[in-house]
Design a protein around this motif. Structure first.
Motif, PDB file in Angstrom:
ATOM      1  N   LEU A  30       0.923  -1.349   0.310  1.00  0.00           N
ATOM      2  CA  LEU A  30       0.568  -0.530  -0.059  1.00  0.00           C
ATOM      3  C   LEU A  30       1.274   1.118   0.157  1.00  0.00           C
ATOM      4  CD1 LEU A  30      -3.109   1.800   0.383  1.00  0.00           C
ATOM      5  CD2 LEU A  30      -2.434   1.457   2.662  1.00  0.00           C
ATOM      6  N   PHE A  31       1.819   1.264   0.522  1.00  0.00           N
ATOM      7  CA  PHE A  31       2.814   2.883   1.155  1.00  0.00           C
ATOM      8  C   PHE A  31       3.645   2.790  -0.276  1.00  0.00           C
ATOM      9  CE2 PHE A  31       2.378   1.985   5.731  1.00  0.00           C
ATOM     10  CZ  PHE A  31       1.393   2.735   5.984  1.00  0.00           C
ATOM     11  N   ALA A  32       4.251   1.031  -0.610  1.00  0.00           N
ATOM     12  CA  ALA A  32       4.845   2.171  -1.879  1.00  0.00           C
ATOM     13  C   ALA A  32       4.496   2.288  -3.500  1.00  0.00           C
ATOM     14  CB  ALA A  32       5.394   0.220  -1.698  1.00  0.00           C
ATOM     15  N   THR A  33       2.953   1.491  -2.907  1.00  0.00           N
ATOM     16  CA  THR A  33       2.147   1.487  -4.608  1.00  0.00           C
ATOM     17  C   THR A  33       1.516   3.250  -4.162  1.00  0.00           C
ATOM     18  OG1 THR A  33       2.000  -0.311  -4.759  1.00  0.00           O
ATOM     19  CG2 THR A  33       0.140   1.072  -5.822  1.00  0.00           C
ATOM     20  N   VAL A  34       1.163   3.781  -3.418  1.00  0.00           N
ATOM     21  CA  VAL A  34       1.393   5.740  -3.012  1.00  0.00           C
ATOM     22  C   VAL A  34       2.491   6.017  -3.411  1.00  0.00           C
ATOM     23  CG1 VAL A  34       0.017   6.848  -1.281  1.00  0.00           C
ATOM     24  CG2 VAL A  34      -1.280   4.774  -1.623  1.00  0.00           C
ATOM     25  N   ALA A  35       2.839   5.364  -3.154  1.00  0.00           N
ATOM     26  CA  ALA A  35       4.602   6.997  -3.086  1.00  0.00           C
ATOM     27  C   ALA A  35       5.138   6.708  -4.693  1.00  0.00           C
ATOM     28  CB  ALA A  35       5.553   6.098  -1.963  1.00  0.00           C
ATOM     29  N   VAL A  36       4.595   5.414  -4.884  1.00  0.00           N
ATOM     30  CA  VAL A  36       5.232   5.484  -6.644  1.00  0.00           C
ATOM     31  C   VAL A  36       4.550   5.602  -7.517  1.00  0.00           C
ATOM     32  CG1 VAL A  36       5.985   3.913  -8.914  1.00  0.00           C
ATOM     33  CG2 VAL A  36       6.989   3.242  -6.097  1.00  0.00           C
ATOM     34  N   THR A  37       3.878   5.079  -7.286  1.00  0.00           N
ATOM     35  CA  THR A  37       1.994   6.009  -8.409  1.00  0.00           C
ATOM     36  C   THR A  37       2.052   7.718  -8.358  1.00  0.00           C
ATOM     37  OG1 THR A  37       1.006   4.350  -8.126  1.00  0.00           O
ATOM     38  CG2 THR A  37      -0.150   5.654  -8.482  1.00  0.00           C
ATOM     39  N   GLY A  38       2.359   8.522  -6.852  1.00  0.00           N
ATOM     40  CA  GLY A  38       2.323   9.837  -6.616  1.00  0.00           C
ATOM     41  C   GLY A  38       3.763  10.362  -7.332  1.00  0.00           C
ATOM     42  N   PHE A  39       4.711   9.455  -7.304  1.00  0.00           N
ATOM     43  CA  PHE A  39       5.633  10.141  -8.288  1.00  0.00           C
ATOM     44  C   PHE A  39       5.225  10.015  -9.459  1.00  0.00           C
ATOM     45  CE2 PHE A  39       9.909   9.797  -9.834  1.00  0.00           C
ATOM     46  CZ  PHE A  39      10.609  10.491  -9.197  1.00  0.00           C
ATOM     47  N   LEU A  40       4.683   8.840  -9.605  1.00  0.00           N
ATOM     48  CA  LEU A  40       5.103   9.024 -11.644  1.00  0.00           C
ATOM     49  C   LEU A  40       3.548   9.923 -11.440  1.00  0.00           C
ATOM     50  CD1 LEU A  40       5.078   5.491 -11.679  1.00  0.00           C
ATOM     51  CD2 LEU A  40       7.382   7.227 -12.887  1.00  0.00           C
ATOM     52  N   ALA A  41       2.555   9.974 -10.931  1.00  0.00           N
ATOM     53  CA  ALA A  41       1.735  11.515 -12.082  1.00  0.00           C
ATOM     54  C   ALA A  41       1.845  12.972 -11.208  1.00  0.00           C
ATOM     55  CB  ALA A  41       0.485  10.915 -10.351  1.00  0.00           C
ATOM     56  N   ALA A  42       3.018  13.324 -10.322  1.00  0.00           N
ATOM     57  CA  ALA A  42       3.558  14.319 -10.751  1.00  0.00           C
ATOM     58  C   ALA A  42       4.801  14.250 -11.303  1.00  0.00           C
ATOM     59  CB  ALA A  42       3.770  14.268  -8.867  1.00  0.00           C
ATOM     60  N   LEU A  43       5.270  13.144 -12.075  1.00  0.00           N
ATOM     61  CA  LEU A  43       6.876  14.200 -13.124  1.00  0.00           C
ATOM     62  C   LEU A  43       5.160  13.904 -13.964  1.00  0.00           C
ATOM     63  CD1 LEU A  43       9.107  11.197 -12.673  1.00  0.00           C
ATOM     64  CD2 LEU A  43       9.667  13.578 -12.323  1.00  0.00           C
ATOM     65  N   THR A  44       4.478  13.569 -14.914  1.00  0.00           N
ATOM     66  CA  THR A  44       3.865  13.612 -15.415  1.00  0.00           C
ATOM     67  C   THR A  44       3.286  14.800 -16.047  1.00  0.00           C
ATOM     68  OG1 THR A  44       2.359  12.051 -15.179  1.00  0.00           O
ATOM     69  CG2 THR A  44       3.502  11.006 -16.340  1.00  0.00           C
ATOM     70  N   PRO A  45       3.155  15.755 -17.325  1.00  0.00           N
ATOM     71  CA  PRO A  45       2.890  17.205 -16.782  1.00  0.00           C
ATOM     72  C   PRO A  45       0.994  16.551 -17.445  1.00  0.00           C
ATOM     73  CG  PRO A  45       4.297  16.986 -18.647  1.00  0.00           C
ATOM     74  CD  PRO A  45       4.897  15.709 -17.950  1.00  0.00           C
ATOM     75  N   PRO A  46       0.000  17.645 -17.134  1.00  0.00           N
ATOM     76  CA  PRO A  46      -1.351  17.105 -16.850  1.00  0.00           C
ATOM     77  C   PRO A  46      -1.446  17.143 -18.809  1.00  0.00           C
ATOM     78  CG  PRO A  46      -1.389  18.734 -15.710  1.00  0.00           C
ATOM     79  CD  PRO A  46      -0.050  18.307 -16.121  1.00  0.00           C
ATOM     80  N   ASN A  47      -1.508  18.036 -19.383  1.00  0.00           N
ATOM     81  CA  ASN A  47      -1.376  17.825 -20.418  1.00  0.00           C
ATOM     82  C   ASN A  47      -0.772  17.181 -21.813  1.00  0.00           C
ATOM     83  OD1 ASN A  47       1.190  19.455 -20.841  1.00  0.00           O
ATOM     84  ND2 ASN A  47      -0.660  21.909 -21.081  1.00  0.00           N
ATOM     85  N   ALA A  48       0.826  16.282 -21.114  1.00  0.00           N
ATOM     86  CA  ALA A  48       1.521  15.915 -22.110  1.00  0.00           C
ATOM     87  C   ALA A  48       0.637  14.740 -22.667  1.00  0.00           C
ATOM     88  CB  ALA A  48       1.691  15.086 -21.351  1.00  0.00           C
ATOM     89  N   ALA A  49       0.921  14.484 -24.088  1.00  0.00           N
ATOM     90  CA  ALA A  49       0.116  12.773 -24.663  1.00  0.00           C
ATOM     91  C   ALA A  49      -1.096  13.402 -24.776  1.00  0.00           C
ATOM     92  CB  ALA A  49       0.886  11.758 -24.594  1.00  0.00           C
ATOM     93  N   ALA A  50      -2.078  14.362 -24.935  1.00  0.00           N
ATOM     94  CA  ALA A  50      -3.182  14.322 -25.077  1.00  0.00           C
ATOM     95  C   ALA A  50      -3.919  14.481 -23.652  1.00  0.00           C
ATOM     96  CB  ALA A  50      -4.419  13.495 -25.909  1.00  0.00           C
ATOM     97  N   GLY A  51      -2.824  14.321 -22.713  1.00  0.00           N
ATOM     98  CA  GLY A  51      -3.295  14.618 -21.360  1.00  0.00           C
ATOM     99  C   GLY A  51      -4.252  12.304 -20.434  1.00  0.00           C
ATOM    100  N   TRP A  52      -3.732  11.649 -21.576  1.00  0.00           N
ATOM    101  CA  TRP A  52      -3.896  10.082 -21.076  1.00  0.00           C
ATOM    102  C   TRP A  52      -3.313   9.745 -20.182  1.00  0.00           C
ATOM    103  CZ3 TRP A  52      -1.192   6.153 -22.554  1.00  0.00           C
ATOM    104  CH2 TRP A  52      -0.362   6.176 -23.370  1.00  0.00           C
ATOM    105  N   ILE A  53      -1.791  10.065 -20.001  1.00  0.00           N
ATOM    106  CA  ILE A  53      -0.397   9.390 -19.146  1.00  0.00           C
ATOM    107  C   ILE A  53      -0.862   9.824 -17.772  1.00  0.00           C
ATOM    108  CG2 ILE A  53       1.935   9.391 -19.104  1.00  0.00           C
ATOM    109  CD1 ILE A  53       2.543  10.443 -21.850  1.00  0.00           C
ATOM    110  N   GLN A  54      -1.271  10.485 -17.440  1.00  0.00           N
ATOM    111  CA  GLN A  54      -1.170  10.864 -15.800  1.00  0.00           C
ATOM    112  C   GLN A  54      -2.586   9.895 -15.673  1.00  0.00           C
ATOM    113  OE1 GLN A  54      -2.593  14.599 -14.105  1.00  0.00           O
ATOM    114  NE2 GLN A  54      -1.417  14.199 -12.464  1.00  0.00           N
ATOM    115  N   PRO A  55      -3.541   9.525 -16.387  1.00  0.00           N
ATOM    116  CA  PRO A  55      -4.902   8.625 -16.104  1.00  0.00           C
ATOM    117  C   PRO A  55      -4.065   7.454 -15.553  1.00  0.00           C
ATOM    118  CG  PRO A  55      -5.944  10.365 -17.278  1.00  0.00           C
ATOM    119  CD  PRO A  55      -4.183  10.685 -16.765  1.00  0.00           C
ATOM    120  N   ALA A  56      -3.629   7.066 -16.678  1.00  0.00           N
ATOM    121  CA  ALA A  56      -3.117   5.703 -16.874  1.00  0.00           C
ATOM    122  C   ALA A  56      -2.376   5.513 -15.774  1.00  0.00           C
ATOM    123  CB  ALA A  56      -2.354   5.726 -18.280  1.00  0.00           C
TER     124      ALA A  56
END
Length: 176
Positions: A30-56
């Protein structure tokens, strides 16, 4: 003694769930998944590649979270061993429920197996119910205070064996 929950019968002596050590990996996941997912979601800009990377990334994190944290926790929560004076009831499952009743009259011996040194330190282990006859053994893995549980079950099994020994065949009818 062992805690009793509201989900058992009136004649239940005690109830046991699997040891809390089964929840360590799901908590770490739980802790590792939340940390890694949050980190990767913060790295991707919200409008990158038509905005589908962050939701993915968030959806993949949710899938990992469900598989490695929620499912094991529900399996732990859905497993319950209740002991009455004459039987042990094993309840497993959350969505589909499986209930297995083991009468102590059909049990010959109760064994304890420790899987590792950590099991011995934590007082956890596998309880093995050896049936009378040629049936398969029932293994109950990861139980807390397994040595104490074994001693209490041995008393109940010996009592059931004594009752089984008292049951003799009906006497022959008297001659006419």
């Amino acid at each position: 003694m062992f805690p009793i929950t509201a989900e058992v019968d009136d004649d239940t002596l005690f109830v046991v769930r699997p040891h809390w050590m089964h929840l360590v990996r799901p908590a770490l996941a739980l802790f590792a998944t939340v940390a890694v997912t949050g980190f990767l979601a913060a790295l991707t800009p919200p409008n990158a590649a038509a905005g589908w990377i962050q939701p993915a990334v968030l959806l993949a994190g949710l899938a990992v979270l469900i598989r490695w944290s929620v499912v094991p926790w529900l399996a732990w929560l859905g497993t319950l061993y209740s002991v009455a004076a004459d039987r042990m009831t094993v309840r497993t499952g959350t969505v589909t429920r499986e209930i297995r009743v083991v009468p102590f009259a059909r049990v010959e011996d109760v064994l304890v197996e420790h899987e590792s040194f950590a099991d011995r330190v934590l007082g956890a282990g596998t309880l093995v119910l050896v049936p009378v006859g040629d049936r398969d053994q029932l293994e109950l893995p990861g139980l807390p205070r397994v040595v104490r549980l074994q001693s209490e079950l041995l008393v109940l099994v010996r009592r059931a064996a004594a009752e089984r020994g008292k049951q003799v065949a009906p006497p022959d009818p008297e001659p006419l």
